[in-house]
Design a protein around this motif. Sequence first.
Motif, PDB file in Angstrom:
ATOM      1  N   ASP A   1      83.420  28.628  40.750  1.00 25.32           N
ATOM      2  CA  ASP A   1      82.199  28.120  41.083  1.00 25.32           C
ATOM      3  C   ASP A   1      82.171  28.219  42.685  1.00 25.32           C
ATOM      4  N   THR A   2      83.274  28.673  43.549  1.00 27.69           N
ATOM      5  CA  THR A   2      83.205  28.979  44.736  1.00 27.69           C
ATOM      6  C   THR A   2      83.744  30.346  44.903  1.00 27.69           C
TER       7      THR A   2
ATOM      8  N   ARG B   1      78.338  28.235  43.335  1.00 25.04           N
ATOM      9  CA  ARG B   1      77.590  28.442  42.305  1.00 25.04           C
ATOM     10  C   ARG B   1      76.892  27.339  41.821  1.00 25.04           C
ATOM     11  N   THR B   2      75.425  27.522  41.674  1.00 20.92           N
ATOM     12  CA  THR B   2      74.659  26.414  41.251  1.00 20.92           C
ATOM     13  C   THR B   2      74.076  26.706  40.135  1.00 20.92           C
TER      14      THR B   2
ATOM     15  N   GLY C   1      72.185  30.093  40.539  1.00 19.73           N
ATOM     16  CA  GLY C   1      72.882  31.094  41.025  1.00 19.73           C
ATOM     17  C   GLY C   1      73.799  30.796  41.977  1.00 19.73           C
ATOM     18  N   TRP C   2      74.117  31.981  42.897  1.00 20.79           N
ATOM     19  CA  TRP C   2      75.180  31.665  44.136  1.00 20.79           C
ATOM     20  C   TRP C   2      74.273  31.522  45.290  1.00 20.79           C
ATOM     21  N   GLU C   3      74.628  30.432  46.057  1.00 21.96           N
ATOM     22  CA  GLU C   3      73.964  29.992  47.240  1.00 21.96           C
ATOM     23  C   GLU C   3      75.059  30.087  48.440  1.00 21.96           C
TER      24      GLU C   3
END
Length: 94
Positions: free
Chosen positions: A3-4, A48-49, A52-54
Amino acid sequence: MGDTAVVTSYLQIIIPETAAEPIEVPGHGSTRGFRLHRVFANRWELVRTPEGWEIERRFARRIGLEAARELLARGLDANGNGHSLNLAQSAQGE
């Protein structure tokens, strides 16, 4: 899946040199050239949220500073570690 993520890149700002005398570039015609205005090393830390990716954080360091070399070297390290990098303390290059 993680998630990163981390992205290491560079930014060049190049400006056409309109006032210079034209020069011949073999195999490419003639040009007045360009001026290299700025070059930075960048580190983008992403998360990741559900949407989507931020971008969580971004660091930019001017090429020529030790902090930029450290940032790029860390990007080449496959594990993301092994190079000490304190981006908060090297902010003079922003």
